[in-house]
Design a protein around this motif. Structure first.
Motif, PDB file in Angstrom:
ATOM      1  N   ASN A 113       0.798  -1.062   0.057  1.00  0.00           N
ATOM      2  CA  ASN A 113       0.159   0.013  -0.087  1.00  0.00           C
ATOM      3  C   ASN A 113       0.973   1.134   0.070  1.00  0.00           C
ATOM      4  O   ASN A 113       1.767   1.396   0.916  1.00  0.00           O
ATOM      5  CB  ASN A 113      -1.163  -0.131   1.080  1.00  0.00           C
ATOM      6  N   ALA A 117      -0.434   3.884   6.683  1.00  0.00           N
ATOM      7  CA  ALA A 117      -1.482   3.514   7.340  1.00  0.00           C
ATOM      8  C   ALA A 117      -2.449   3.210   6.647  1.00  0.00           C
ATOM      9  O   ALA A 117      -3.725   2.657   7.325  1.00  0.00           O
ATOM     10  CB  ALA A 117      -1.913   4.561   8.444  1.00  0.00           C
ATOM     11  N   GLY A 118      -2.703   3.273   5.316  1.00  0.00           N
ATOM     12  CA  GLY A 118      -3.744   2.939   4.665  1.00  0.00           C
ATOM     13  C   GLY A 118      -4.449   1.448   4.472  1.00  0.00           C
ATOM     14  O   GLY A 118      -5.265   1.017   4.305  1.00  0.00           O
ATOM     15  N   GLY A 119      -3.429   0.598   4.989  1.00  0.00           N
ATOM     16  CA  GLY A 119      -3.821  -0.954   4.933  1.00  0.00           C
ATOM     17  C   GLY A 119      -4.556  -1.259   6.050  1.00  0.00           C
ATOM     18  O   GLY A 119      -4.983  -2.337   6.184  1.00  0.00           O
ATOM     19  N   PRO A 121      -7.319  -0.069   7.949  1.00  0.00           N
ATOM     20  CA  PRO A 121      -8.766  -0.565   8.063  1.00  0.00           C
ATOM     21  C   PRO A 121      -9.135  -1.904   6.966  1.00  0.00           C
ATOM     22  O   PRO A 121      -9.824  -2.450   7.553  1.00  0.00           O
ATOM     23  CB  PRO A 121      -9.204   0.719   7.629  1.00  0.00           C
ATOM     24  N   ILE A 122      -8.444  -1.822   6.183  1.00  0.00           N
ATOM     25  CA  ILE A 122      -8.440  -3.281   5.356  1.00  0.00           C
ATOM     26  C   ILE A 122      -8.125  -4.185   6.024  1.00  0.00           C
ATOM     27  O   ILE A 122      -8.915  -5.407   5.971  1.00  0.00           O
ATOM     28  CB  ILE A 122      -7.599  -2.815   4.069  1.00  0.00           C
TER      29      ILE A 122
END
Lengths: 324, 317
Positions: A113, A117-119, A121-122
């Motif tokens: 990613n 921190a984008g990953g 929540p996923i």
């Protein structure tokens, strides 16, 4: 927890494979044979390998912009990874993703990613799916020290703890967020302290000790599988090389003594395991050399595979936009 | 046929889809006791007010075999989750080479006219249209709302489902039982001869009201409702314009880079349709201001029947 010789040898092989893969990627990029940015994982290999050694094939992970190590540790095919770096059609993303977007959903690798921190929540979503399925799967969410400055870090720690999601929050604290030292961007330097604030266990571990990381992750995974919720694992490690390169590696700006200390034989995650295995009589120097030789051959084969693969057909530009 | 409200139609769609497929789950910051009693609090998730987290949780759960329906509340709150929408949801399938599907539906209310001022009166669908990778739904009737929400939940892609606030309490006929409206198909709400009026959401109703009034003068309007903005049914809109030779587009978003602008471009860049035009096209959109609070100001900012009528007379002049 004691591991068999073959398990220890596989851990060593993966450490070496990740190291050599990224060193090779740097050379390929300098030679302009691959494209885009390279974010080397050199020095941090024990985190990905240690955590993934504690996971099952059906468990899932999410990764970061520095994701090659996580892919390899989870079992990705280096031929398809290399083909992706070369922008070829046999790459994991058919050349649509590149280094920062390698994923292999078939092995539970839900994607590198490009957003800090984008990953996270996923990863929580994958853990929620696992909880609803009640099949004992866990998700390991890798992120760097820089992610602790993002809202998504705090939101996901709270929700995961509140819902007791089967998650391992694996913080790779490599001491620098891009060019900024951790203590220059955090009011409270100790990342482990976020865990009690969100009602979960927080464990600091030597992130260059692959066996310690593995044991810590195994304990956290067991806790998650029991239904007792997430754990924050604070892996203290070091980014041995630069943050990112395009045409040429950027100049080093970090203190010499810091670099020397972390690159020493007693601290480097590979030589450290090597000395441990040889010192304990588990393996011989010759056996480890065979592994190193095999890794080189595998990487040569990966480059050959990538170069033999065609570029994507521009007529396929719109393919994969929407599912049927 | 029975008549129910727009809001009831949406509720029916959700319940029917949750009954049909146990992989449909919901995530929202407000509790839904009815749904919770029916389906349990595991599938009907009440979340903290953490939009980035639960937007991404919906995406991650979708990539792991579930069909989440995520309710942002007002579209306003989606802006807190822009990373997960823009960098993740809209790109995740293509960027990974199509190796996984992400069947997640993001619901939100939209639009002005409710005297809730600037932040809670937005109509930013074109921002989402621009991303490529999201399907965008904007129904105007209870029947379309029900049928399109069902299609959205069954769709294997991230869908953003806009629910116009001013339509929530409006009523209309909705067929009993299974009622599904395909995504990407416009609907001619009123056939006519002289001017094509493309309305969006609430302004489909307003265009129909204007059509009634102007019919008394012998002016015949054809009112077209795109219903989905991505994919846009350009063929249906062009066919109508080729018939009437005149086009007015009505939307409550500001005109700049709007869905209305996109519709005008789709019409005018098609050679055959362009040649059929007998007058310059007109957009009736919101004023380029944050929607103000005080009713007279708010009314001045948004399209109304007078402005729609004026635009129609202009293309007929």
């Amino acid at each position: 927890m004691s591991l068999t010789k073959s398990e220890l040898v596989e851990i060593f092989r993966k450490l070496v494979l990740i190291r050599e893969f990224d060193l090779l990627a740097i050379e390929l990029r300098k030679a302009k044979r691959i494209y885009g940015a390279v974010h080397p994982y050199v020095g941090e290999e024990a985190v990905a390998v240690g955590v993934c050694a504690a996971l099952r094939p059906t468990d899932r992970i999410t990764s970061t912009h520095r994701g090659h190590g996580h892919c390899i540790a989870k079992g990705a095919d280096i031929n398809r990874m290399m083909a992706e770096l070369f922008g070829r059609v046999d790459g994991y993303c058919k050349g649509k993703g590149g280094s920062m977007h390698i994923a292999d959903f078939a092995i539970g690798m839900l994607g590198a990613n490009g957003i800090v921190a984008g990953g996270m929540p996923i990863a929580c979503g994958a853990a929620l799916a696992a909880q609803l399925e009640d099949a004992g799967k866990v998700t390991a969410c890798f992120f760097g020290d820089g992610a602790t400055g993002e809202g998504e870090f705090h939101e996901t720690l709270n929700i995961a703890s509140l819902w007791k999601l089967p998650l391992l929050f694996v913080c790779e604290n490599n001491r620098y967020g891009a060019g900024n030292a951790v203590e220059s961007v955090r009011a409270q330097a100790d990342i482990t302290l976020h865990a009690p604030a969100y009602g979960m266990p927080g464990i600091a571990v030597d992130g260059n000790d692959v066996l310690a990381v593995r044991d810590t992750a195994a304990e956290a995974a067991e806790r998650a599988r029991r239904g007792d919720g997430p754990t924050l694992i604070h892996c203290k490690t070091f980014r041995s090389l630069f943050h990112a390169m395009r045409d040429v590696p950027p100049p080093e700006t970090r203190p010499d003594d810091l670099l020397a200390a972390w690159r020493g034989r007693d601290r480097d995650p590979i030589t450290r395991l090597e000395d441990h295995l040889i010192g304990g009589g588990t393996v011989t120097t010759a056996e480890l050399q065979q592994i190193r030789d095999a890794v080189k051959r595998d990487l040569d084969a990966a480059v050959a595979f990538a170069e033999a693969s065609p570029y994507p057909d521009p007529n396929d530009l719109l393919v994969d936009m929407f599912a049927e | 046929m029975r008549e129910i409200t727009f809001a009831q139609a949406l509720e029916e769609a959700l319940i029917e889809e949750m009954e049909r497929d146990e992989r449909v789950i919901t995530l929202a910051t407000t509790r839904a006791p009815g749904l919770e009693n029916k389906f349990g609090d595991k599938r009907v998730r009440f979340t903290p007010i953490s939009e980035a987290a639960f937007t991404g949780i919906g995406l991650g759960a979708a990539g792991s075999g579930f069909r989440p329906v995520v309710h942002w509340g007002m579209v306003t709150f989606s802006f807190v989750a822009m990373d997960q929408i823009v960098n993740q949801a809209s790109k995740i399938r293509y960027m990974f080479g199509g190796q996984a599907d992400f069947p997640v539906t993001y619901r939100c209310t939209t639009g002005g006219g409710m005297q809730v001022a600037a932040q809670h009166s937005q109509s930013p669908y074109s921002m989402f249209m621009h991303l490529a990778g999201l399907k965008i739904i904007l129904p105007s009737t209870p029947a379309d709302a029900k049928g399109l929400l069902k299609s959205s939940i069954r769709d294997n892609n991230p869908v953003v489902f806009f629910e116009c606030s001013r339509l929530a309490s409006t009523t209309g006929p909705v067929p009993d039982g299974e009622h599904v409206v395909p995504i990407g198909v416009a609907d001619v709400k009123r056939a006519g001869r002289d001017v094509t009026v493309v309305g969006l959401a609430y302004y489909v109703r307003e265009a129909l009201a204007v059509a009634d009034t102007l019919a008394a003068e012998g002016i015949s309007l054809e009112v077209v409702d795109p219903r989905t903005l991505v994919p846009m049914d350009a063929d249906a809109i062009r066919a109508s314009v080729r018939k009437t030779g005149r086009l007015v587009v009505v939307d409550e978003a500001p005109a700049t880079c709007s869905a209305a602008s996109e519709i005008v471009a789709l019409v005018t860049e098609d050679a055959q349709t362009f040649r059929a035009l007998r007058a310059p096209v007109q957009r009736v959109c919101a004023a380029p201001v944050p929607v103000p609070f005080s009713p007279p100001l708010e009314q001045a900012a948004l399209p109304d029947r007078v402005r729609i009528t004026t635009a129609i007379r202009r293309v007929l002049a």
